[in-house]
Design a protein around this motif. Structure first.
Motif, mmCIF file in Angstrom:
data_model
loop_
_atom_site.group_PDB
_atom_site.id
_atom_site.type_symbol
_atom_site.label_atom_id
_atom_site.label_comp_id
_atom_site.label_asym_id
_atom_site.label_seq_id
_atom_site.Cartn_x
_atom_site.Cartn_y
_atom_site.Cartn_z
ATOM 1 N N VAL A 4 -7.226 2.098 -7.164
ATOM 2 C CA VAL A 4 -6.540 2.161 -5.881
ATOM 3 C C VAL A 4 -5.149 1.872 -5.913
ATOM 4 N N LEU A 5 -4.891 0.830 -6.872
ATOM 5 C CA LEU A 5 -3.501 0.478 -6.883
ATOM 6 C C LEU A 5 -2.645 1.644 -7.507
ATOM 7 N N ILE A 6 -3.159 2.261 -8.551
ATOM 8 C CA ILE A 6 -2.316 3.553 -9.036
ATOM 9 C C ILE A 6 -2.455 4.522 -8.098
ATOM 10 N N ALA A 7 -3.458 4.950 -7.358
ATOM 11 C CA ALA A 7 -3.437 5.874 -6.000
ATOM 12 C C ALA A 7 -2.377 5.516 -5.215
ATOM 13 N N ALA A 8 -2.196 4.238 -4.900
ATOM 14 C CA ALA A 8 -1.332 3.548 -3.856
ATOM 15 C C ALA A 8 0.209 3.887 -4.485
ATOM 16 N N ALA A 9 0.385 3.518 -5.695
ATOM 17 C CA ALA A 9 1.886 3.771 -6.211
ATOM 18 C C ALA A 9 1.962 5.245 -6.402
ATOM 19 N N ALA A 10 1.152 5.965 -6.718
ATOM 20 C CA ALA A 10 1.545 7.230 -6.719
ATOM 21 C C ALA A 10 1.855 8.034 -5.351
ATOM 22 N N ALA A 11 1.285 7.450 -4.173
ATOM 23 C CA ALA A 11 1.683 7.908 -2.832
ATOM 24 C C ALA A 11 3.070 7.433 -2.646
ATOM 25 N N ILE A 13 5.394 6.464 -4.594
ATOM 26 C CA ILE A 13 6.388 7.024 -5.429
ATOM 27 C C ILE A 13 6.755 8.522 -4.842
ATOM 28 N N THR A 14 5.747 9.174 -4.510
ATOM 29 C CA THR A 14 5.860 10.727 -4.226
ATOM 30 C C THR A 14 6.323 10.710 -2.877
ATOM 31 N N THR A 204 -4.072 12.203 -8.446
ATOM 32 C CA THR A 204 -4.100 13.352 -7.744
ATOM 33 C C THR A 204 -4.042 13.056 -6.167
ATOM 34 N N ILE A 205 -5.028 12.154 -6.038
ATOM 35 C CA ILE A 205 -5.172 11.805 -4.498
ATOM 36 C C ILE A 205 -3.995 11.079 -3.904
ATOM 37 N N GLY A 206 -3.406 10.200 -4.645
ATOM 38 C CA GLY A 206 -2.389 9.455 -4.136
ATOM 39 C C GLY A 206 -0.961 10.367 -4.115
ATOM 40 N N VAL A 207 -0.904 11.475 -4.885
ATOM 41 C CA VAL A 207 0.122 12.216 -4.834
ATOM 42 C C VAL A 207 -0.041 12.974 -3.647
ATOM 43 N N CYS A 208 -0.999 13.563 -3.274
ATOM 44 C CA CYS A 208 -1.192 14.288 -2.158
ATOM 45 C C CYS A 208 -1.072 13.277 -0.745
ATOM 46 N N VAL A 209 -1.579 12.199 -0.840
ATOM 47 C CA VAL A 209 -1.409 11.361 0.559
ATOM 48 C C VAL A 209 0.072 11.060 0.544
#
Length: 397
Positions: A4-11, A13-14, A204-209
């Protein structure tokens, strides 16, 4: 929580990178002219893939600092290969958006990137069924390359409406992440939580979000070929990474055999619409004597617009189909399977009705118009003088 933290970080940053890239593109005037097949009316930057690539690399960097995920980075060559492949395919897509590269050059570059990923990143060595192994390394590499190239182009083909690819990828990837989580619980394999497939899917989810806010209709920036091809690469890599990790012998009986097939079925379900669109496009273009990669305005999303759907309505219909198919397949993890079948049937009926709604409205309005004309012929009055309150909207066409 690590994912969850990784997805949030990806979101995050993106999103921040998207704002910077958008500002740069607008300041420098880096936006190609509107093409005949485009559905937008004003020039819009196509550099979203750059921001998404930054999000992917940044999220992998943060993940490498989390102790619980250390096992994933025990083979650094695999990680560097995936990151290098994502960066290379993003650069290829951006160049194509800016300079409209020849399709043979693009395909050759895609095969080259996919081969690198197959050799040093992820590779199909066995099917998710006990005892079935790919007979040779050459066949394994060939099959992996074919899957990666197919998925990349399938995802790229449906990137024609605002928020379409990002939203469908979020829905499908969330279903796939749910599969990994549930199956690891059932098998008691806690290490599966920290698998490479889980990490790729979460990022992938985080980047798209993170990209969706600038890509929602009306979009301020498109992901372009760079973003779409990279999402296809990551989606394929995530599915391939989990392939072969499940042994039916550990599934606990025949009632659990079907979940072993879901690593194959679920990616196909998630990519059902892109793969269908890709197949139809290739057949259509070859029959017409054109290149399989020659762009046109006859994709599924274009046909939805031509049917009478609004831009946002067409996107939401794609979301609905993706959710029904991927969610329905995921429900087969829970026996009895009758519930999954029932939900999918109901979902298909609802989605089909929504898809065909504009046609139904036109048929209804045509019926009312014919009815008014017949009434007018009987009464000798002009059709316009007859009460039409039941048809106040008029024919949308």
């Amino acid at each position: 929580m690590a994912f969850v933290l990784i997805a949030a970080a990806a979101a995050i940053i993106t999103f921040l990178a998207s704002r910077l890239v958008l500002r740069f593109a607008l300041k420098r005037g880096i936006h190609p002219p509107v093409r005949e097949r485009d559905v937008h009316s004003r020039p819009t930057p196509r550099l979203g893939g750059v921001a998404m690539c930054v999000g992917v690399i940044g999220a992998f960097g943060i993940a490498s600092l989390i102790p619980e995920l250390a096992g994933i980075f025990a083979e650094p060559v695999r990680i560097w290969t995936l990151l290098g492949g994502a960066l290379a395919i993003c650069i290829l897509g951006v160049l194509d958006d800016l300079y409209d590269l020849d399709w043979m050059l693009k395909l050759g570059a895609q095969i080259l990137v996919a081969t690198g990923v197959a050799l040093f990143g992820v590779q199909i060595v066995s099917l998710p069924i006990a005892g079935i192994v790919v007979p040779s390394s050459t066949m394994a590499i060939t099959l992996t390359v074919l899957i990666i190239v197919l998925v990349m182009n399938a995802v790229n083909f449906i990137d024609g409406l605002d928020g379409l690819v990002a939203g469908t990828t979020i829905i499908g990837s969330a279903a796939f992440f749910g599969y990994i989580w549930v199956i690891s619980q059932n098998l008691g394999q806690q290490n599966a939580y920290f698998s490479l497939a889980s990490l790729i899917t979460a990022i992938t989810i985080g980047v798209c979000v993170g990209f969706l806010p600038v890509n929602w209709h009306p979009a301020r920036m498109f992901m372009g070929d760079g973003g779409a091809l990279m999402l296809g690469l990551l989606t394929a890599a995530g599915a391939i990474a989990v392939t072969g990790q499940i042994d039916i012998a550990t599934m606990g009986g025949r009632s659990q055999i079907l979940p072993a097939f879901i690593p194959v079925l679920l990616p196909l379900a998630i990519l059902l619409l892109p793969l269908t669109d890709f197949a139809l496009a290739v057949v259509r273009r070859v029959i017409n004597g054109n290149s399989p990669f020659a762009a046109d305005r006859k994709h599924l999303h274009h046909r939805l617009l031509d049917m009478g759907h609004s831009h946002l309505g067409a996107v939401l219909i794609f979301y609905a189909w993706t959710a029904v198919v991927s969610g329905g397949v995921l429900l087969f993890l829970i026996p009895p399977w009758g519930m999954a079948v029932s939900i999918m049937v109901v979902g298909f009926i609802v989605c089909a009705a929504l898809t065909a709604a504009p046609v139904g409205r036109r048929i209804w309005h045509t019926f009312l118009r014919v009815l008014r004309e017949r009434r007018a012929a009987r009464t000798g009055l002009e059709p316009s003088t007859i009460d039409t309150t039941s048809d106040s909207q008029g024919d949308p066409r």
